[in-house]
Design a protein around this motif. Structure first.
Motif: not given
Length: 354
Positions: A55, A277-278, A280-281, A285
């Protein structure tokens, strides 16, 4: 771990030097000429461990991350041309010990996942209750269980758990009599292709949660808890490990400004990042680092809730701290599969270099 800008511009002011460094392609000395450090990992739960590093990855930091299909991961440590092999690679512990266990070419630097295997069943056809601990495994006698990757870490770990608990098992195929004195294990290729008619299935997260959400299954057993806890109370077993080239750990010329210890500190931080972390993130990544840009990651953002990520067993343990556990786990596995290799002591990085 960013490379240091090393312009020899004694006659220039600091501002002029910074401007030169920022000019695209202006001077070859702006970035130190060292080879890029390559990091490979299989798609899925193992990739979660390094998602935090991916990320924050940049094109200028001298480290490249590559996510490949799980069935391809062993190839990146097996090329005859050593220069083609990964500098760091996340592998199943069994593959790492079999391919690299002598410690000559690679060493184990850390364990990054500690089990993500769960038993699921259809509510109407499965077990009556949840298997809380090893004492409950006898409830599976006479039952039929589907197992993904029967002869790899999932199946071998399940068999190891049964053996430790003194519960007999036997491999079974459609059309054969179901034995009442054993757990009847059937190898399956894809849980999505199953109709749920077996009493339970052993599936890895996050695929287990996908089946719970979409197809009416429920989680009836946590294989990590069924295996047992270590002295710190952590359930599970060494599943995916991070290995590093021995020459890199020995401060080869390739390392340049690269610090192994700083890299591993970032790995440990990444295993903590992913827990909060979400989805989506995380998926963004991993997707950005697929080795084949035409391929999509198997990870799905809506599934990656904090609860599901926690069940993926992502946790950092240094080679020194996990050496005995890795060896004892593989010794246990050797009782159910003679092909299991217990690595040499030299396979475990001592951490005393760089």
């Amino acid at each position: 771990m960013k490379r240091k800008c090393c312009l020899n511009l004694a006659a220039m002011t600091v501002i002029t030097a910074m401007t030169a460094c920022l000019t695209v392609g202006a001077l070859s000395g702006c970035k130190k000429k060292t080879e890029e450090i390559t990091v490979y990992m299989p798609d899925g739960a193992p990739a979660l461990a390094l998602a935090g590093m991916m990320q924050s990855d940049t094109a200028e930091d001298g480290v490249s991350f590559h996510v490949v299909k799980s069935e391809e991961i062993s190839t990146v440590v097996s090329y005859e041309d050593e220069a083609k092999n990964a500098d760091f690679c996340v592998l199943p512990v069994t593959a790492a010990s079999t391919l690299l266990g002598d410690g000559e070419r690679y060493k184990l630097a850390a364990v990054v996942t500690h089990g993500n295997l769960y038993m699921i069943a259809k509510s109407e056809t499965g077990l009556d209750g949840v298997l809380e601990d090893a004492d409950d495994l006898a409830a599976l006698l006479g039952k039929r269980g589907g197992v993904l990757q029967m002869n790899a870490v999932p199946g071998l770990t399940l068999k190891t758990v049964f053996t430790k608990a003194g519960v007999a098992y036997s491999e079974w195929k459609n059309g054969e009599d179901v034995r009442s004195d054993v757990v009847n294990l059937k190898g399956i290729a894809d849980i999505a292709a199953e109709d749920g008619s077996l009493d339970c299935y052993l599936v890895a997260e996050p695929a287990a949660s996908a089946q719970v959400k979409k197809n009416g299954y429920k989680i009836v057993g946590d294989l990590q808890k069924l295996y047992g806890a270590d002295e710190s109370g952590n359930f599970g077993y060494p599943q995916a490990v991070l290995v590093a080239k021995t020459e890199l750990l020995s401060q080869s010329s390739k390392s340049g400004d690269f610090s192994v210890k700083e890299f591993l500190a970032d790995v440990e931080a990444s295993t903590k990042w992913v827990v909060t972390a979400s989805g989506e993130d995380i998926v963004a990544a991993v997707s950005a680092h697929m080795d084949d840009p035409a391929k999509e990651t198997a990870l799905k953002a809506p599934l990656l809730t904090a609860e599901v990520v926690a069940r993926c067993g992502v946790r950092y343990a240094s080679a020194e701290s996990c050496k005995d556990k890795v060896k004892s786990f593989l010794e246990e596995m050797k009782t159910v599969s003679a092909k299991t290799v217990v690595p040499a002591d030299d396979f475990f990085w001592s951490g005393d270099i760089k």
